[in-house]
Motif scaffolding. Sequence first.
Motif, PDB file in Angstrom:
ATOM      1  N   GLU A  64      51.054  57.019  31.091  1.00 33.30           N
ATOM      2  CA  GLU A  64      50.261  55.928  30.653  1.00 33.30           C
ATOM      3  C   GLU A  64      51.151  54.855  30.068  1.00 33.30           C
ATOM      4  O   GLU A  64      50.375  54.211  29.775  1.00 33.30           O
ATOM      5  N   ARG A  65      52.480  54.897  30.101  1.00 34.69           N
ATOM      6  CA  ARG A  65      53.381  54.174  29.292  1.00 34.69           C
ATOM      7  C   ARG A  65      52.986  52.660  30.370  1.00 34.69           C
ATOM      8  O   ARG A  65      52.939  51.352  29.172  1.00 34.69           O
ATOM      9  N   ALA A  66      52.694  52.816  31.085  1.00 34.47           N
ATOM     10  CA  ALA A  66      52.510  51.266  32.047  1.00 34.47           C
ATOM     11  C   ALA A  66      51.739  50.236  31.428  1.00 34.47           C
ATOM     12  O   ALA A  66      51.872  49.392  31.553  1.00 34.47           O
ATOM     13  N   THR A  67      50.372  50.892  31.090  1.00 35.40           N
ATOM     14  CA  THR A  67      49.263  50.018  30.973  1.00 35.40           C
ATOM     15  C   THR A  67      48.760  50.667  29.328  1.00 35.40           C
ATOM     16  O   THR A  67      47.705  49.358  28.818  1.00 35.40           O
ATOM     17  N   ALA A  68      49.719  50.945  28.438  1.00 32.02           N
ATOM     18  CA  ALA A  68      49.665  51.565  27.274  1.00 32.02           C
ATOM     19  C   ALA A  68      49.830  50.602  26.293  1.00 32.02           C
ATOM     20  O   ALA A  68      51.211  49.197  26.548  1.00 32.02           O
ATOM     21  N   SER A  69      49.159  49.947  25.399  1.00 29.10           N
ATOM     22  CA  SER A  69      49.879  49.022  24.755  1.00 29.10           C
ATOM     23  C   SER A  69      50.830  48.498  23.594  1.00 29.10           C
ATOM     24  O   SER A  69      51.526  47.805  22.926  1.00 29.10           O
ATOM     25  N   PHE A  70      51.056  50.076  23.023  1.00 29.87           N
ATOM     26  CA  PHE A  70      51.886  51.232  22.369  1.00 29.87           C
ATOM     27  C   PHE A  70      52.194  52.385  22.683  1.00 29.87           C
ATOM     28  O   PHE A  70      51.590  53.135  23.957  1.00 29.87           O
ATOM     29  N   SER A  71      53.207  52.091  23.274  1.00 28.71           N
ATOM     30  CA  SER A  71      53.503  54.364  23.573  1.00 28.71           C
ATOM     31  C   SER A  71      54.400  54.612  22.524  1.00 28.71           C
ATOM     32  O   SER A  71      55.924  53.397  22.325  1.00 28.71           O
TER      33      SER A  71
END
Length: 700
Positions: free
Chosen positions: A513-520
């Motif tokens: 999910e990190r590639a598209t998440a605004s925050f990770s």
Amino acid sequence: MRKPILVAACLIGLAAAGGVGLYATYQREYLVTETEKAEFIGLQQSLDGLQSFAKLSGDGAFVALDKSLFDKISAALSGHSVTVYSKSLDDQIRLTIRSVTLRTEPGRMVAQLALTATDTKRGLGVGLDVEGFVYYAGITEEPSSAGGDPTNAANFKFLPVKIIPQLRYGFLNLRGRQFVSDTVTTGILSFLFDKLAWKATYQPHVDLSIGSPSTITQHFGENNAGTVVFTATPSPFRFERWLTIVAPVFTPKGVVLTATLESSRQAPDAVAPARPDKVKSEELANARAEIAAKAGALNGLYARDVAVTIGRTAFGKLTEQFITALTNFNISIKGQSIAGRLFDKKWRDNILGDGGFYAEIVDAGRIEGRVSFGKSNAALDKERGPYLTMPVSASFGAPVHVHFDPLIGGGFGTSVGIQGSASTTLRAWFATTKFVFEGRTVSLAGPVLSCGLLDVDARTDGRLKLGGDAVVATVPSLGAKVGVLIGDKPLAPSVVAGAPILAPLVPPTKQEERATASFSILDGLFYSLTLDDLAAELSEDGYRISTSFSIELGNQAFAPPPSDFMDRMRKAATDHWNSTMRQQCPDTPGIRIEVGDLEIGPNGEVLKFLKNAWNDITKGPGKNNEVRKLVDRINGEAAKYDEATKQLANDVGNLAKQAFPTDSGVGHAAGELAKSVTKVITNPGGAVQDFGKQLFNGFR
């Protein structure tokens, strides 16, 4: 001189103007949420909780989370960091919690967090003081780390109201102020606070189940040499009730979650804060006053870190429901194997040879019994708290093969059925204990049963039948007394708490999910919660079970115990529970065989009695008749009779009178035979002649 002065004045003016501009551009504090709206969330939740508390009026359950639990979580948070990646900034921000201060008040919990924010790209670091309120955010189900039953966790989250930067060099630190602005305005802090939760775990159910068969071994006979093995199989029995959380009440001592008792488990349920559009100061004042006036009624619910109290009314109903369920409970008993005779009495005469009397159960599978529980009554003990008195009854049946050899002929055997019953009264109560296993405290709780004796007295009807229904003779009833202990083995504990609860406080973002998440969240925050203490007691508000915890935090998930830890811990817990909760039992008498009012017990007491085995001597004299053979032996060996044989003749007559009614034909025949044997000793010839007459007359 005027020109330098003018330049200096211009520079000062420019600095002042720049300072004003900096103040306008970079805030000294950031208001995230209106204070009144944020506070009203907890107040409204508390008003709902108080309404639920009044409506339940003791007919429910209450989970009291003491402020000490929140303080332990807050202390564990201090010094730990979480790293958040911002896609818009393309930067990693590391947020370190320097300290957490909580203040509990009627209707609200105020929180102050001191943070340090640093970034990896610019090498900047600033302090952030955050003020806000804690609110109830719903229930989650937390899995056990060792495969045990999951627990429930009440979640509390932080709603920030105001963020105050702490910068070196004040407003002149432009780069620092820009970093603060980026951290706040891009939503990094809001994202973190949405993930962060204070978790308060508790056992969500009351549970008791009985359902596993057990093996019972009893000894009998002389020197307890005989062994019989039974299988005791309880009917399916499971009684459980689940806590369903309704609403919280914030009080000066912590938080009380009002709950109902249901037959099924509450599904995980997140509670989002309901922010009102507008809050009037009058509404806030009224809510504060109402909660302050009513919250004191909940103070008695707190104990240790977490206390679950079943209200008095609910506890009474729960007891009645349990009694009703228990009334239909029973334990069936089935014989599995048997070795040895119930008793074996032998006698011998130099002339007449060997004889004796024994009884045995040939087919153990036909041994059957049942233990049933009647309607219980609830009572109160000052030391143990509430308890139940339970009437218990038992029935028993078995076929017994009886064989008698009276020194005449080959003997006689028959099978008789014995039936019997018994009853007693037991006590049951709830107890707790703890021990240390592999460095961990293991707490146990469960029902305890007193130990009682069911002495089943089973016997025949005293009528001996030889084929069909014709009664040949009235004889002393044959029976057996079987002592069965109920409660000699403790029931299994219903709560075994020793494995740590491992769960994320701030879960890391999944890799996919990190590639598209605004925050990770790159490195999350995990906690390990272990139970330190557990107690059960009767309080003014009902029946309470309270616990204390230890909490440990880390940026990496804690390693669970070894795969076989739970099995080893449960075995050790069962051994500890059995040794601690085993109740003192009465002495268990072995199986005793009865004839009439006399008894052969497990200590080998001698019982002198006769059974109807004189059938041969009432038959007419045939060529192969055993009595004819006996007469021939008497004629041939009369000179060898000694005093022992004379005594035997007297014993035969005396025992016949004891064992058979005086009007019994068999008893008369036995007496006549005794006379004949005595006469043989003194006048063999006359005795044979008289004996023959008696045979033809059937000893009449």
